[in-house]
Write a protein that holds these residues in place. Structure first.
Motif, PDB file in Angstrom:
ATOM      1  N   LYS A  60     -14.695  38.248  38.170  1.00  0.00           N
ATOM      2  CA  LYS A  60     -13.342  38.828  38.262  1.00  0.00           C
ATOM      3  C   LYS A  60     -13.334  40.252  37.714  1.00  0.00           C
ATOM      4  O   LYS A  60     -12.699  41.147  38.270  1.00  0.00           O
ATOM      5  CB  LYS A  60     -12.342  37.945  37.526  1.00  0.00           C
ATOM      6  CG  LYS A  60     -12.069  36.637  38.264  1.00  0.00           C
ATOM      7  CD  LYS A  60     -11.080  35.764  37.533  1.00  0.00           C
ATOM      8  CE  LYS A  60     -10.770  34.558  38.379  1.00  0.00           C
ATOM      9  NZ  LYS A  60     -11.223  33.324  37.836  1.00  0.00           N
ATOM     10  N   TYR A  61     -14.054  40.460  36.619  1.00  0.00           N
ATOM     11  CA  TYR A  61     -14.146  41.797  36.040  1.00  0.00           C
ATOM     12  C   TYR A  61     -14.870  42.753  36.997  1.00  0.00           C
ATOM     13  O   TYR A  61     -14.447  43.896  37.194  1.00  0.00           O
ATOM     14  CB  TYR A  61     -14.859  41.736  34.684  1.00  0.00           C
ATOM     15  CG  TYR A  61     -14.934  43.064  33.987  1.00  0.00           C
ATOM     16  CD1 TYR A  61     -13.788  43.698  33.510  1.00  0.00           C
ATOM     17  CD2 TYR A  61     -16.152  43.709  33.825  1.00  0.00           C
ATOM     18  CE1 TYR A  61     -13.860  44.930  32.872  1.00  0.00           C
ATOM     19  CE2 TYR A  61     -16.236  44.935  33.195  1.00  0.00           C
ATOM     20  CZ  TYR A  61     -15.088  45.542  32.717  1.00  0.00           C
ATOM     21  OH  TYR A  61     -15.157  46.761  32.102  1.00  0.00           O
ATOM     22  N   LEU A  62     -15.931  42.275  37.620  1.00  0.00           N
ATOM     23  CA  LEU A  62     -16.652  43.081  38.595  1.00  0.00           C
ATOM     24  C   LEU A  62     -15.732  43.467  39.757  1.00  0.00           C
ATOM     25  O   LEU A  62     -15.647  44.640  40.131  1.00  0.00           O
ATOM     26  CB  LEU A  62     -17.874  42.315  39.125  1.00  0.00           C
ATOM     27  CG  LEU A  62     -18.642  42.973  40.274  1.00  0.00           C
ATOM     28  CD1 LEU A  62     -19.261  44.293  39.836  1.00  0.00           C
ATOM     29  CD2 LEU A  62     -19.708  42.015  40.801  1.00  0.00           C
ATOM     30  N   HIS A 139     -24.851  44.388  33.701  1.00  0.00           N
ATOM     31  CA  HIS A 139     -24.187  43.158  34.144  1.00  0.00           C
ATOM     32  C   HIS A 139     -22.745  43.166  33.636  1.00  0.00           C
ATOM     33  O   HIS A 139     -22.487  43.551  32.488  1.00  0.00           O
ATOM     34  CB  HIS A 139     -24.931  41.927  33.622  1.00  0.00           C
ATOM     35  CG  HIS A 139     -24.548  40.686  34.332  1.00  0.00           C
ATOM     36  ND1 HIS A 139     -23.355  40.030  34.088  1.00  0.00           N
ATOM     37  CD2 HIS A 139     -25.178  39.998  35.310  1.00  0.00           C
ATOM     38  CE1 HIS A 139     -23.286  38.968  34.884  1.00  0.00           C
ATOM     39  NE2 HIS A 139     -24.377  38.919  35.624  1.00  0.00           N
ATOM     40  N   PRO A 140     -21.787  42.749  34.466  1.00  0.00           N
ATOM     41  CA  PRO A 140     -20.385  42.775  34.029  1.00  0.00           C
ATOM     42  C   PRO A 140     -20.107  41.951  32.772  1.00  0.00           C
ATOM     43  O   PRO A 140     -19.224  42.302  31.992  1.00  0.00           O
ATOM     44  CB  PRO A 140     -19.596  42.241  35.228  1.00  0.00           C
ATOM     45  CG  PRO A 140     -20.583  41.799  36.223  1.00  0.00           C
ATOM     46  CD  PRO A 140     -21.925  42.325  35.848  1.00  0.00           C
ATOM     47  N   MET A 144     -18.215  43.429  29.506  1.00  0.00           N
ATOM     48  CA  MET A 144     -17.006  42.839  28.917  1.00  0.00           C
ATOM     49  C   MET A 144     -17.160  42.662  27.409  1.00  0.00           C
ATOM     50  O   MET A 144     -16.178  42.717  26.682  1.00  0.00           O
ATOM     51  CB  MET A 144     -16.706  41.474  29.566  1.00  0.00           C
ATOM     52  CG  MET A 144     -16.271  41.603  30.992  1.00  0.00           C
ATOM     53  SD  MET A 144     -15.881  40.053  31.870  1.00  0.00           S
ATOM     54  CE  MET A 144     -16.432  38.744  30.873  1.00  0.00           C
ATOM     55  N   ARG A 145     -18.373  42.471  26.932  1.00  0.00           N
ATOM     56  CA  ARG A 145     -18.602  42.198  25.509  1.00  0.00           C
ATOM     57  C   ARG A 145     -18.801  43.429  24.643  1.00  0.00           C
ATOM     58  O   ARG A 145     -18.451  43.412  23.471  1.00  0.00           O
ATOM     59  CB  ARG A 145     -19.817  41.292  25.344  1.00  0.00           C
ATOM     60  CG  ARG A 145     -19.515  39.843  25.612  1.00  0.00           C
ATOM     61  CD  ARG A 145     -20.726  39.015  25.350  1.00  0.00           C
ATOM     62  NE  ARG A 145     -21.565  39.193  26.538  1.00  0.00           N
ATOM     63  CZ  ARG A 145     -22.557  38.413  26.888  1.00  0.00           C
ATOM     64  NH1 ARG A 145     -22.907  37.427  26.117  1.00  0.00           N
ATOM     65  NH2 ARG A 145     -23.227  38.616  27.974  1.00  0.00           N
ATOM     66  N   ARG A 150     -19.541  48.770  28.487  1.00  0.00           N
ATOM     67  CA  ARG A 150     -18.374  48.858  29.365  1.00  0.00           C
ATOM     68  C   ARG A 150     -18.236  50.269  29.926  1.00  0.00           C
ATOM     69  O   ARG A 150     -18.009  50.458  31.124  1.00  0.00           O
ATOM     70  CB  ARG A 150     -17.109  48.458  28.613  1.00  0.00           C
ATOM     71  CG  ARG A 150     -15.863  48.403  29.477  1.00  0.00           C
ATOM     72  CD  ARG A 150     -14.638  47.886  28.718  1.00  0.00           C
ATOM     73  NE  ARG A 150     -14.947  46.684  27.972  1.00  0.00           N
ATOM     74  CZ  ARG A 150     -14.847  46.579  26.634  1.00  0.00           C
ATOM     75  NH1 ARG A 150     -14.420  47.584  25.912  1.00  0.00           N
ATOM     76  NH2 ARG A 150     -15.161  45.455  26.024  1.00  0.00           N
ATOM     77  N   GLU A 151     -18.394  51.255  29.046  1.00  0.00           N
ATOM     78  CA  GLU A 151     -18.296  52.648  29.483  1.00  0.00           C
ATOM     79  C   GLU A 151     -19.391  52.964  30.500  1.00  0.00           C
ATOM     80  O   GLU A 151     -19.127  53.591  31.532  1.00  0.00           O
ATOM     81  CB  GLU A 151     -18.397  53.584  28.272  1.00  0.00           C
ATOM     82  CG  GLU A 151     -17.203  53.479  27.332  1.00  0.00           C
ATOM     83  CD  GLU A 151     -17.445  54.125  25.964  1.00  0.00           C
ATOM     84  OE1 GLU A 151     -18.493  54.791  25.781  1.00  0.00           O
ATOM     85  OE2 GLU A 151     -16.585  53.953  25.087  1.00  0.00           O
TER      86      GLU A 151
END
Length: 168
Positions: A60-62, A139-140, A144-145, A150-151
């Motif tokens: 979902k984040y991807l 990896h997404p 997320m972690r 994330r950047e």
């Protein structure tokens, strides 16, 4: 061989031990003529439950991040280097990767993508095919972690979106 045949083979696959702890094989999904193929490590719990790739939190984040940069998930062919979930989502062992590689190689041959996006460390083991551009992305789930990841992930997705437009 068509993608449907690969799907049927993956659903019934027993080439390695991973099928024993899995509910579903997860072959992949997307258009057979996708210009971009996304390859992850292996299906997680949500993917094992549904039989679909990248539908859990990381997926979902991807999809959300891709959409922010104008890339639709539906336009991509999404799969994993290993087609069954691994115990505790551990990194697949080399023999498990080797057992699944023929599926990925056949998917690549059929789809003939211009770009293959490799998500995470295990996906980097994807054999290279001449004429295809390979893009390694965080990896997404790591994005997320960890803030720094994330950047980096967002910058990589932004660059990927530009490459997709250039290859249109």
């Amino acid at each position: 061989m068509a993608l449907e045949e690969i799907n049927i083979r993956v659903y019934g696959c027993k080439r390695c031990r991973l099928w024993q702890g899995a509910k579903h094989g997860v072959p992949g999904e997307g258009p057979a003529d996708a210009r971009v193929m996304v390859v992850g490590q292996n299906p997680g719990a949500d993917e094992d439950e549904t039989g679909r790739p990248f539908v859990g939190r990381a997926g979902k984040y991807l999809a959300k991040t891709l959409a922010e940069f104008g890339v639709k998930r539906e336009d991509l062919y999404i799969t994993n280097i290993v087609k069954h979930t691994s115990p505790k989502n551990r990194e697949p062992y080399p023999d498990e990767v080797a057992a699944c590689l023929p599926y990925l190689q056949e998917q690549t041959r059929i789809i003939q993508p211009k770009i293959i996006v490799l998500l995470g460390a295990s996906a980097k083991n994807t054999p290279r095919v001449e004429g295809i551009e390979y893009v390694e992305i965080v990896h997404p789930s790591a994005a997320m972690r960890f803030t720094k990841m994330r950047e980096r992930f967002r910058l990589q997705i932004a660059e990927l979106a530009k490459r997709i437009v250039q290859n249109a």
